[in-house]
Scaffold this active site. Structure first.
Site, PDB file in Angstrom:
ATOM      1  N   TYR A   1      53.310 114.184 -10.585  1.00  0.00           N
ATOM      2  CA  TYR A   1      53.444 115.637 -10.707  1.00  0.00           C
ATOM      3  C   TYR A   1      52.375 116.278 -11.593  1.00  0.00           C
ATOM      4  O   TYR A   1      52.382 117.495 -11.771  1.00  0.00           O
ATOM      5  CB  TYR A   1      54.840 115.982 -11.244  1.00  0.00           C
ATOM      6  CG  TYR A   1      55.941 115.583 -10.299  1.00  0.00           C
ATOM      7  CD1 TYR A   1      56.209 116.332  -9.163  1.00  0.00           C
ATOM      8  CD2 TYR A   1      56.686 114.432 -10.530  1.00  0.00           C
ATOM      9  CE1 TYR A   1      57.211 115.954  -8.281  1.00  0.00           C
ATOM     10  CE2 TYR A   1      57.695 114.048  -9.653  1.00  0.00           C
ATOM     11  CZ  TYR A   1      57.949 114.813  -8.533  1.00  0.00           C
ATOM     12  OH  TYR A   1      58.939 114.444  -7.660  1.00  0.00           O
TER      13      TYR A   1
ATOM     14  N   PHE B   1      65.625 109.297 -14.423  1.00  0.00           N
ATOM     15  CA  PHE B   1      65.720 110.717 -14.083  1.00  0.00           C
ATOM     16  C   PHE B   1      66.280 110.951 -12.690  1.00  0.00           C
ATOM     17  O   PHE B   1      66.689 112.064 -12.359  1.00  0.00           O
ATOM     18  CB  PHE B   1      64.354 111.416 -14.222  1.00  0.00           C
ATOM     19  CG  PHE B   1      63.248 110.803 -13.416  1.00  0.00           C
ATOM     20  CD1 PHE B   1      63.095 111.091 -12.072  1.00  0.00           C
ATOM     21  CD2 PHE B   1      62.348 109.940 -14.026  1.00  0.00           C
ATOM     22  CE1 PHE B   1      62.070 110.528 -11.336  1.00  0.00           C
ATOM     23  CE2 PHE B   1      61.310 109.373 -13.292  1.00  0.00           C
ATOM     24  CZ  PHE B   1      61.171 109.669 -11.949  1.00  0.00           C
ATOM     25  N   ASP B   2      66.336 109.909 -11.869  1.00  0.00           N
ATOM     26  CA  ASP B   2      66.941 110.055 -10.537  1.00  0.00           C
ATOM     27  C   ASP B   2      67.220 108.679  -9.962  1.00  0.00           C
ATOM     28  O   ASP B   2      66.454 107.733 -10.194  1.00  0.00           O
ATOM     29  CB  ASP B   2      66.005 110.832  -9.603  1.00  0.00           C
ATOM     30  CG  ASP B   2      66.707 111.268  -8.318  1.00  0.00           C
ATOM     31  OD1 ASP B   2      67.956 111.264  -8.298  1.00  0.00           O
ATOM     32  OD2 ASP B   2      66.020 111.605  -7.351  1.00  0.00           O
TER      33      ASP B   2
ATOM     34  N   ILE C   1      55.510 112.636  -3.226  1.00  0.00           N
ATOM     35  CA  ILE C   1      54.331 112.650  -4.086  1.00  0.00           C
ATOM     36  C   ILE C   1      53.295 111.625  -3.591  1.00  0.00           C
ATOM     37  O   ILE C   1      53.651 110.646  -2.924  1.00  0.00           O
ATOM     38  CB  ILE C   1      54.711 112.374  -5.552  1.00  0.00           C
ATOM     39  CG1 ILE C   1      55.445 111.036  -5.685  1.00  0.00           C
ATOM     40  CG2 ILE C   1      55.536 113.519  -6.117  1.00  0.00           C
ATOM     41  CD1 ILE C   1      55.790 110.666  -7.118  1.00  0.00           C
TER      42      ILE C   1
ATOM     43  N   TYR D   1      66.239 104.186  -4.054  1.00  0.00           N
ATOM     44  CA  TYR D   1      65.225 104.210  -5.108  1.00  0.00           C
ATOM     45  C   TYR D   1      65.849 104.558  -6.449  1.00  0.00           C
ATOM     46  O   TYR D   1      66.953 105.097  -6.528  1.00  0.00           O
ATOM     47  CB  TYR D   1      64.124 105.217  -4.772  1.00  0.00           C
ATOM     48  CG  TYR D   1      64.588 106.654  -4.837  1.00  0.00           C
ATOM     49  CD1 TYR D   1      64.474 107.395  -6.012  1.00  0.00           C
ATOM     50  CD2 TYR D   1      65.165 107.270  -3.731  1.00  0.00           C
ATOM     51  CE1 TYR D   1      64.919 108.706  -6.079  1.00  0.00           C
ATOM     52  CE2 TYR D   1      65.610 108.576  -3.788  1.00  0.00           C
ATOM     53  CZ  TYR D   1      65.481 109.289  -4.964  1.00  0.00           C
ATOM     54  OH  TYR D   1      65.932 110.573  -5.027  1.00  0.00           O
TER      55      TYR D   1
END
Length: 310
Positions: A285, A241-242, A259, A231
């Site tokens: 989030y 961000f990742d 999530i 991913y």
């Protein structure tokens, strides 16, 4: 950001050294006291000559040496003002606490707890609610605190009080987050409104949007299973961000451990699928600050379901 949701007192070095010397001395005495078999051939052991003192002098000296570093320990670890060393000595000389001592000890504990409440607990709670304005009435907080310690009954039950406080804290927190990061929420809403009109973008009842890049032919995982995925996660401005691709290692985790937007997508994806997910902040989030993911952020993920882990 992977989408997953009484200490013992220590002696000073000098005191440790003194105690070690005392232990070694004790061991040596014990060893010398043990009976040994006579060995006629063995040479007579030579004992080093030392100055000796009587046991009273020895006891005094070793007791005195064990005070090295004590004043520093009392000052730093116990909070004792060394100006009052005579009071300390008075307490050391008595074998047990008197009733007056116990009352004084309780009073001192009260002053220490109040200091902690005033300097740390109240400011900490205030900052959670609003980091620019103090919303708490300090006098009422302290009155409620003292009544709680004394076990005085409240006008409402403890369970009701917890619900009221939790609800009010959430209200203050959400207002604070909205004032700071409301622009992120509005940007996400505008993006999703436009994005759902794009060709091949599908919308679910929850508000999740996704686009099928590769259609898999394998089984579809359930919430109870584990999966292996590759991913990449991005913010609306394109900031990554990742990424498991960048790490060169796919991630493995339980479907229900991620999530809500991911849970919903994974339970619709056949193995071998590659989708692009557009996740509203309420399925990500929400108002939580994830450092690399600001509160109320709409997230875009590329997700490749590699296998269901048995």
């Amino acid at each position: 950001m992977c989408p997953r949701q009484v200490v013992p007192l220590s002696l000073s070095n000098n005191m440790k050294k003194t105690l070690i010397l005392a232990l070694v001395a004790t061991m040596c005495i014990g060893i010398q006291a043990m009976p040994r078999k006579k060995d006629k051939k063995a040479k007579k052991a030579e004992v080093a000559r030392v100055d000796t003192v009587d046991v009273n002098t020895f006891s005094y000296l070793i007791g005195n040496l064990n005070t090295r570093g004590l004043m520093e320990f009392l000052s730093r670890q116990k909070g004792v003002d060394t100006r009052y060393v005579e009071d300390f000595m008075e307490g050391f000389a008595q074998e047990s606490l008197t009733e007056a001592d116990l009352r004084a000890k309780a009073r001192i504990a009260g002053t220490e707890i109040r200091e902690d409440v005033v300097k740390h607990i109240i400011p900490g709670l205030s900052k959670q609610m609003n980091d620019t304005v103090d919303l708490l009435n300090h006098a009422e907080f302290l009155r409620g605190f003292m009544d709680g310690v004394m076990g005085k009954p409240m006008e409402i039950s403890a369970d009701s009080a917890i619900k009221v406080v939790d609800k009010q804290m959430k209200y203050y927190h959400d207002n604070l987050m909205e004032s700071k990061y409301g622009a992120n929420r509005r940007a996400g809403e505008n993006f999703l409104k436009t994005n759902q009109k794009q060709k091949d973008v599908r919308l679910t009842a929850s508000g999740l949007q996704y686009k099928v890049i590769t259609k898999g032919e394998g089984p579809t995982p359930t919430r109870e299973q584990k999966v292996k995925v590759h991913y990449e996660g991005k913010l609306l401005d394109g900031t990554v961000f990742d990424s498991s691709y960048n790490r060169g290692q796919p991630a493995t985790f339980g479907v229900s451990q991620v999530i809500p937007g991911w849970v919903e997508a994974l339970t619709m994806m056949p193995v071998g699928s590659k989708w692009e997910l557009y996740i509203p902040q309420e399925l990500a989030y929400g108002s939580q600050d994830q450092k690399s993911i600001p509160p109320f952020s709409c997230l875009i993920f590329t997700v490749e379901l590699l296998e269901i882990v048995k």
